[in-house]
Design a protein around this motif. Structure first.
Motif, PDB file in Angstrom:
ATOM      1  N   ILE A 390       0.828  -1.207   0.000  1.00  0.00           N
ATOM      2  CA  ILE A 390       0.000   0.000   0.000  1.00  0.00           C
ATOM      3  C   ILE A 390       0.861   1.255   0.000  1.00  0.00           C
ATOM      4  O   ILE A 390       0.519   2.260  -0.630  1.00  0.00           O
ATOM      5  CB  ILE A 390      -0.975   0.001   1.198  1.00  0.00           C
ATOM      6  CG1 ILE A 390      -2.130   0.977   0.942  1.00  0.00           C
ATOM      7  CG2 ILE A 390      -0.285   0.328   2.499  1.00  0.00           C
ATOM      8  CD1 ILE A 390      -3.038   0.575  -0.191  1.00  0.00           C
ATOM      9  N   ALA A 391       2.019   1.204   0.683  1.00  0.00           N
ATOM     10  CA  ALA A 391       2.911   2.365   0.694  1.00  0.00           C
ATOM     11  C   ALA A 391       3.443   2.642  -0.704  1.00  0.00           C
ATOM     12  O   ALA A 391       3.495   3.801  -1.152  1.00  0.00           O
ATOM     13  CB  ALA A 391       4.064   2.131   1.668  1.00  0.00           C
ATOM     14  N   SER A 392       3.835   1.583  -1.396  1.00  0.00           N
ATOM     15  CA  SER A 392       4.361   1.735  -2.752  1.00  0.00           C
ATOM     16  C   SER A 392       3.294   2.277  -3.698  1.00  0.00           C
ATOM     17  O   SER A 392       3.553   3.185  -4.499  1.00  0.00           O
ATOM     18  CB  SER A 392       4.876   0.379  -3.252  1.00  0.00           C
ATOM     19  OG  SER A 392       5.307   0.465  -4.583  1.00  0.00           O
ATOM     20  N   GLN A 393       2.093   1.731  -3.585  1.00  0.00           N
ATOM     21  CA  GLN A 393       1.007   2.178  -4.466  1.00  0.00           C
ATOM     22  C   GLN A 393       0.665   3.640  -4.231  1.00  0.00           C
ATOM     23  O   GLN A 393       0.505   4.419  -5.181  1.00  0.00           O
ATOM     24  CB  GLN A 393      -0.239   1.304  -4.238  1.00  0.00           C
ATOM     25  CG  GLN A 393      -0.103  -0.121  -4.733  1.00  0.00           C
ATOM     26  CD  GLN A 393      -1.292  -0.977  -4.350  1.00  0.00           C
ATOM     27  OE1 GLN A 393      -2.160  -0.574  -3.554  1.00  0.00           O
ATOM     28  NE2 GLN A 393      -1.349  -2.183  -4.894  1.00  0.00           N
ATOM     29  N   GLN A 394       0.557   4.029  -2.955  1.00  0.00           N
ATOM     30  CA  GLN A 394       0.116   5.387  -2.656  1.00  0.00           C
ATOM     31  C   GLN A 394       1.193   6.415  -2.945  1.00  0.00           C
ATOM     32  O   GLN A 394       0.907   7.494  -3.465  1.00  0.00           O
ATOM     33  CB  GLN A 394      -0.333   5.490  -1.199  1.00  0.00           C
ATOM     34  CG  GLN A 394      -0.954   6.837  -0.844  1.00  0.00           C
ATOM     35  CD  GLN A 394      -2.168   7.164  -1.702  1.00  0.00           C
ATOM     36  OE1 GLN A 394      -3.042   6.342  -1.908  1.00  0.00           O
ATOM     37  NE2 GLN A 394      -2.215   8.393  -2.224  1.00  0.00           N
ATOM     38  N   ILE A 395       2.446   6.076  -2.641  1.00  0.00           N
ATOM     39  CA  ILE A 395       3.509   7.062  -2.880  1.00  0.00           C
ATOM     40  C   ILE A 395       3.720   7.258  -4.386  1.00  0.00           C
ATOM     41  O   ILE A 395       4.223   8.287  -4.829  1.00  0.00           O
ATOM     42  CB  ILE A 395       4.818   6.648  -2.183  1.00  0.00           C
ATOM     43  CG1 ILE A 395       5.659   7.899  -1.893  1.00  0.00           C
ATOM     44  CG2 ILE A 395       5.607   5.620  -2.977  1.00  0.00           C
ATOM     45  CD1 ILE A 395       6.768   7.672  -0.907  1.00  0.00           C
ATOM     46  N   ALA A 396       3.312   6.263  -5.168  1.00  0.00           N
ATOM     47  CA  ALA A 396       3.389   6.397  -6.621  1.00  0.00           C
ATOM     48  C   ALA A 396       2.175   7.137  -7.185  1.00  0.00           C
ATOM     49  O   ALA A 396       2.126   7.434  -8.382  1.00  0.00           O
ATOM     50  CB  ALA A 396       3.491   5.013  -7.265  1.00  0.00           C
ATOM     51  N   THR A 397       1.209   7.428  -6.312  1.00  0.00           N
ATOM     52  CA  THR A 397      -0.031   8.070  -6.764  1.00  0.00           C
ATOM     53  C   THR A 397      -0.148   9.508  -6.268  1.00  0.00           C
ATOM     54  O   THR A 397      -0.296  10.442  -7.041  1.00  0.00           O
ATOM     55  CB  THR A 397      -1.248   7.261  -6.279  1.00  0.00           C
ATOM     56  OG1 THR A 397      -1.127   5.913  -6.726  1.00  0.00           O
ATOM     57  CG2 THR A 397      -2.551   7.856  -6.815  1.00  0.00           C
ATOM     58  N   LEU A 398      -0.070   9.673  -4.942  1.00  0.00           N
ATOM     59  CA  LEU A 398      -0.224  11.013  -4.358  1.00  0.00           C
ATOM     60  C   LEU A 398       0.334  11.019  -2.945  1.00  0.00           C
ATOM     61  O   LEU A 398       0.006  10.157  -2.137  1.00  0.00           O
ATOM     62  CB  LEU A 398      -1.706  11.417  -4.305  1.00  0.00           C
ATOM     63  CG  LEU A 398      -2.028  12.719  -3.558  1.00  0.00           C
ATOM     64  CD1 LEU A 398      -1.502  13.936  -4.326  1.00  0.00           C
ATOM     65  CD2 LEU A 398      -3.538  12.859  -3.322  1.00  0.00           C
ATOM     66  N   ASN A 399       1.171  11.993  -2.654  1.00  0.00           N
ATOM     67  CA  ASN A 399       1.575  12.260  -1.272  1.00  0.00           C
ATOM     68  C   ASN A 399       1.707  13.762  -1.133  1.00  0.00           C
ATOM     69  O   ASN A 399       2.577  14.387  -1.741  1.00  0.00           O
ATOM     70  CB  ASN A 399       2.889  11.568  -0.917  1.00  0.00           C
ATOM     71  CG  ASN A 399       3.054  11.432   0.584  1.00  0.00           C
ATOM     72  OD1 ASN A 399       2.073  11.473   1.316  1.00  0.00           O
ATOM     73  ND2 ASN A 399       4.277  11.277   1.047  1.00  0.00           N
ATOM     74  N   THR A 400       0.832  14.331  -0.322  1.00  0.00           N
ATOM     75  CA  THR A 400       0.792  15.787  -0.211  1.00  0.00           C
ATOM     76  C   THR A 400       0.333  16.167   1.183  1.00  0.00           C
ATOM     77  O   THR A 400       0.148  15.303   2.054  1.00  0.00           O
ATOM     78  CB  THR A 400      -0.131  16.382  -1.289  1.00  0.00           C
ATOM     79  OG1 THR A 400      -0.022  17.807  -1.271  1.00  0.00           O
ATOM     80  CG2 THR A 400      -1.575  15.968  -1.086  1.00  0.00           C
ATOM     81  N   ASN A 401       0.140  17.463   1.421  1.00  0.00           N
ATOM     82  CA  ASN A 401      -0.232  17.907   2.765  1.00  0.00           C
ATOM     83  C   ASN A 401      -1.740  18.051   2.911  1.00  0.00           C
ATOM     84  O   ASN A 401      -2.494  17.967   1.941  1.00  0.00           O
ATOM     85  CB  ASN A 401       0.494  19.211   3.119  1.00  0.00           C
ATOM     86  CG  ASN A 401       0.061  20.357   2.226  1.00  0.00           C
ATOM     87  OD1 ASN A 401      -1.081  20.800   2.270  1.00  0.00           O
ATOM     88  ND2 ASN A 401       0.981  20.853   1.399  1.00  0.00           N
ATOM     89  N   THR A 402      -2.155  18.292   4.136  1.00  0.00           N
ATOM     90  CA  THR A 402      -3.587  18.260   4.455  1.00  0.00           C
ATOM     91  C   THR A 402      -4.317  19.561   4.122  1.00  0.00           C
ATOM     92  O   THR A 402      -5.483  19.711   4.479  1.00  0.00           O
ATOM     93  CB  THR A 402      -3.776  17.933   5.943  1.00  0.00           C
ATOM     94  OG1 THR A 402      -2.954  18.813   6.730  1.00  0.00           O
ATOM     95  CG2 THR A 402      -3.378  16.505   6.218  1.00  0.00           C
ATOM     96  N   ARG A 403      -3.670  20.469   3.425  1.00  0.00           N
ATOM     97  CA  ARG A 403      -4.410  21.640   2.925  1.00  0.00           C
ATOM     98  C   ARG A 403      -5.255  21.258   1.709  1.00  0.00           C
ATOM     99  O   ARG A 403      -6.079  22.046   1.242  1.00  0.00           O
ATOM    100  CB  ARG A 403      -3.442  22.769   2.556  1.00  0.00           C
ATOM    101  CG  ARG A 403      -2.724  23.382   3.763  1.00  0.00           C
ATOM    102  CD  ARG A 403      -2.065  24.691   3.375  1.00  0.00           C
ATOM    103  NE  ARG A 403      -1.127  25.169   4.380  1.00  0.00           N
ATOM    104  CZ  ARG A 403      -1.482  25.840   5.468  1.00  0.00           C
ATOM    105  NH1 ARG A 403      -2.751  26.108   5.685  1.00  0.00           N
ATOM    106  NH2 ARG A 403      -0.556  26.234   6.328  1.00  0.00           N
ATOM    107  N   TYR A 404      -5.017  20.050   1.204  1.00  0.00           N
ATOM    108  CA  TYR A 404      -5.826  19.537   0.106  1.00  0.00           C
ATOM    109  C   TYR A 404      -6.753  18.443   0.629  1.00  0.00           C
ATOM    110  O   TYR A 404      -6.483  17.825   1.668  1.00  0.00           O
ATOM    111  CB  TYR A 404      -4.933  18.971  -1.001  1.00  0.00           C
ATOM    112  CG  TYR A 404      -3.936  19.970  -1.521  1.00  0.00           C
ATOM    113  CD1 TYR A 404      -4.337  20.991  -2.383  1.00  0.00           C
ATOM    114  CD2 TYR A 404      -2.604  19.905  -1.136  1.00  0.00           C
ATOM    115  CE1 TYR A 404      -3.421  21.930  -2.853  1.00  0.00           C
ATOM    116  CE2 TYR A 404      -1.683  20.825  -1.598  1.00  0.00           C
ATOM    117  CZ  TYR A 404      -2.097  21.842  -2.457  1.00  0.00           C
ATOM    118  OH  TYR A 404      -1.192  22.758  -2.906  1.00  0.00           O
ATOM    119  N   ILE A 405      -7.814  18.190  -0.091  1.00  0.00           N
ATOM    120  CA  ILE A 405      -8.776  17.162   0.309  1.00  0.00           C
ATOM    121  C   ILE A 405      -8.440  15.864  -0.421  1.00  0.00           C
ATOM    122  O   ILE A 405      -8.257  15.861  -1.641  1.00  0.00           O
ATOM    123  CB  ILE A 405     -10.221  17.597  -0.031  1.00  0.00           C
ATOM    124  CG1 ILE A 405     -10.576  18.874   0.748  1.00  0.00           C
ATOM    125  CG2 ILE A 405     -11.206  16.477   0.295  1.00  0.00           C
ATOM    126  CD1 ILE A 405     -11.892  19.489   0.314  1.00  0.00           C
TER     127      ILE A 405
END
Length: 756
Positions: A390-405
């Motif tokens: 799941i870490a590999s999948q998500q980091i390849a998709t989106l990793n950003t801060n909580t100012r976004y939804i």
């Protein structure tokens, strides 16, 4: 059937007996003088091409009765296409080889070397074959296509078994897949197993069943032969060396092939158990399909306990290659201190240079495997495959801060809050338990408008300045900063060596009354009372029964809030309860979470009430740059799901109770064990001077370091550093627990013998 096939041959058939088989139907065909194997296959163009290719391979091999030989029909053809019972069928006949199956023979080092030599001699012949049908074959039983078996992982019923297989799939992709294009390839038999290898006089005499023949990396042949020769052994690595020696003597291996052999053997074991699990669901009556399953599982779990570096070194040595000599540990320590500071402490008298880990095992850079009975941060296990995925999948998709939804934030928040009492309905995400403690203090100040904090003796809540201020364990150290003016410390309600020792509720009430008196005597209202349900750095000391039941109302009555630090005790670690505060039958106003929330990924959280959150919202904006980022939330959600789906809390309860019972039995043998306490997989063993309650720090350190020297990781804690603490990943087993206690018993036995 017998009457059908009699006219097809130039000899008289006297008996036809059906045999067990995996995919096709086979028969033992007997004449007055000879035995043969009659094989049938459901017709398809692909199957026809494969059977023709197999015949071609057999006809190329030496005619020395080491391999089956195709026998022609009356027509001179080696294959016959006909209809049997209304089904279009491919038929062929092979010679029958005499001998004892490897699975029935007594195994010796000489026999395993013979397996290696025989396989290599065959492979020398197969190297000369060029067959385009076999080159085009891509299927589950070819190790280079291991990924084709992924679809069967979910057919494995036991969660821990599934995770083990998934882990080795990921290790294969990491270590083998990148170099597949660089490996020597050849036609290989592809199934040198215990029911295909024939033995006579402690030597391999023949090999049958070329049905799995394929074109694959040459090293796969050796990996498969080793797998089946060794998978019933308690020390498979030692036996594998003999097969390698025999093979290399005939057909020299390359270093890069041996360097991935550990993962190839694991891959074959995974292929076997995946297909067995799938066969159980699709063809439960096919006993043959599961004939090797038990041995395969046993070896796979043993394989996990072998450090891959050690395996690689032994494999290279067997083929007379030199393996890389690792740097001495002191070089690593010097390098670390050069870029950092010795204030960043190291565990054990002999620090450990770690290079890998899996579930409850850790691997050092020198080939040693350690049983991890200590590290609670990888809550569901080191290198857990679901976390990795799941870490590999998500980091390849989106990793950003909580100012976004993004969905991951509220998906996890909802899942986490569902584990709490209804009143605790709001969560803030941060990057650590320390940051969570810091934020909890801000919430307390914002909600109460007061600064005074009551803290627990020996408590620890993090490494920020605010966290250290509320951590008696830190500020009370001889090198610490001392108690700040706004801190009130209350005595730990310890029923082992404290003032009140009857843990039936009366001691808890008495300790609480002392704490309440401190509250009443305070010159200023108390903003918050913070404690761990089990005081970890105090020596794994559970709060006395009913203690919080009396303290919490007193704190709230004068306007304060109650904070439970669940960094170490939460998420089912205590076995009986998901959260530590539940053991006290109370509901806090704020809960601090850290370490295990995301299995070691940097994340923490503060869970609180809507009212406290609203008070906090009236102040300056709260923003934690990457607290609650998509990767962290996805990982944390996976941890929650795995605790449930793998029944890890239940495992913690069962194994933890057993673990404590073993320690208590040991306590009956040795007077140096004063107390065994804790819950689930959060246990403390108090080491004392014989027949007293005086701490024995020296012996505790001796036990810790001797266990380390015997490849078991535990640690010590408590105000005198005299408490053995064990808080392993929740995948810890009864066998692991027994190994720890048995080894500790051996350490103590040696200790007392040397004192005489």
């Amino acid at each position: 059937m017998l009457n059908t096939i009699k006219p097809w041959f130039n000899f008289e058939i006297v008996e036809l007996k059906k045999l067990n088989g995996y995919d096709n139907v086979n028969y033992l065909l007997k004449t007055e003088t000879d035995n043969y194997i009659f094989k049938t296959y459901l017709f398809s163009e692909d199957m026809l091409a494969l059977v023709e290719a197999e015949n071609s391979v057999l006809q190329t091999l030496k005619k020395d009765q080491s391999f089956p030989e195709p026998i022609p029909f009356k027509t001179g053809d080696f294959l016959k296409i006909t209809t049997i019972n209304g089904v279009k069928t491919i038929c062929r006949l092979l010679t029958f080889l005499e001998g004892t199956f490897l699975g029935d023979a007594t195994h010796t080092p000489e026999l395993l070397e013979s397996i290696g030599r025989f396989t290599a001699q065959m492979d020398l012949q197969l190297l000369e074959i060029n067959n385009y049908v076999l080159k085009a074959r891509a299927w589950e039983w070819d190790l280079q296509y291991l990924h084709l078996n992924k679809k069967y992982i979910h057919d494995i019923e036991v969660a821990s078994d599934r995770h083990l297989v998934s882990y080795f799939f990921q290790q294969y992709e990491l270590h083998v897949t990148p170099i597949l294009p660089d490996l020597r390839k050849s036609v290989i038999h592809n199934d040198v197993n215990e029911w295909n290898v024939l033995v006579t006089n402690n030597t391999v005499s023949g090999l049958i069943d070329f049905g799995d023949v394929t074109y694959s990396p040459l090293i796969n042949e050796l990996a498969i032969a080793i797998t089946y020769a060794c998978f019933d052994k308690t020390k498979p690595l030692e036996w594998a060396i003999h097969v390698i020696k025999g093979y290399h003597e005939v057909l020299p291996l390359e270093a890069k092939e041996l360097e991935i052999l550990y993962y190839l053997i694991a891959g074959r074991l995974c292929t076997s158990v995946c297909n067995s699990a799938h066969a159980k669901k699709t063809d439960p009556d096919n006993v043959y399909a599961s004939v090797s399953e038990k041995n395969a599982w046993n070896m796979l779990f043993r394989w996990l306990t072998i450090n891959p570096i050690h395996a690689k070194s032994e494999f290279l040595k067997a083929a007379h290659f030199r393996s890389e000599t690792p740097k001495p540990i002191n070089d690593h320590i010097a390098k670390r201190h050069k870029v950092s500071s010795p204030i960043l402490s190291l565990s054990y008298d002999e620090p450990i240079y770690m290079v890998g880990a899996a579930f409850q095992y850790m691997y050092d850079g020198y080939g040693n495997t350690f049983l991890d009975a200590y590290n609670n941060i990888p809550h569901i296990g080191h290198a857990h495959p679901e976390i990795t995925k799941i870490a590999s999948q998500q980091i390849a998709t989106l990793n950003t801060n909580t100012r976004y939804i993004f969905d991951a934030y509220y998906d996890y928040a909802e899942a986490l809050l569902s584990k709490f009492p209804e009143a605790l309905d709001t969560v803030f995400f941060v990057n650590s338990g320390s940051a969570a403690s810091d934020l909890a203090m801000r919430l307390a100040h914002a909600h109460t408008k007061h600064d005074t904090i009551m803290i627990m003796e020996h408590g620890y809540h993090g490494n920020t300045q605010t966290s250290i201020d509320i951590s008696h364990y830190k500020y009370n150290n001889k090198k610490g900063q001392g108690q700040k003016h706004h801190i009130i410390e209350t005595a730990i309600p310890d029923t082992y060596r404290g003032q009140y020792t009857t843990n039936d509720g009366s001691a808890g009430k008495a300790y609480a009354q002392d704490a309440i008196q401190q509250v009443e005597n305070s010159d200023t209202p108390i903003a918050a009372f913070i404690t761990e349900p089990v005081v970890g750095c105090g020596g794994q000391v559970p709060l006395a029964k009913d203690y919080l039941k009396h303290v919490y109302p007193a704190i709230r009555q004068q306007g304060g809030i109650c904070i439970s630090d669940e960094v170490q005790t939460g998420f089912g670690r205590l076995g009986d309860h998901f959260w530590g505060f539940e053991a006290q039958e109370v509901v806090p106003d704020v809960v601090i979470l850290g370490k295990p929330i995301a299995n070691g990924h940097p994340m923490g959280a503060v869970v609180t009430t809507k009212a406290i959150a609203e008070s906090f919202s009236k102040g300056v904006e709260f923003f934690s740059s990457f607290g609650g980022n998509p990767v962290s939330c996805k990982i944390a959600l996976t941890v929650l799901k795995e605790i449930e789906s793998s029944q890890l809390q239940q495992n913690t309860k069962v194994v933890g109770d057993y673990y404590q019972s073993l320690f208590n039995t040991l306590k009956e043998r040795y007077n140096c064990i004063g107390d065994v306490r804790g819950s689930g997989l959060f246990i403390g063993v108090e080491i004392v001077q014989d027949n007293s309650i005086e701490p024995n720090t020296e012996l505790a350190h001796h036990i810790k370091n001797e266990l380390r020297n015997r490849y078991i990781l535990i640690s010590t804690d408590g105000p005198h550093d005299s408490v053995i603490k064990t808080k392993p990943p929740l995948c810890f087993t009864k066998a692991n627990a027994k190994l720890v206690v048995d080894t500790m018993a051996s350490v103590l036995e040696g200790y007392y013998e040397n004192r005489v």
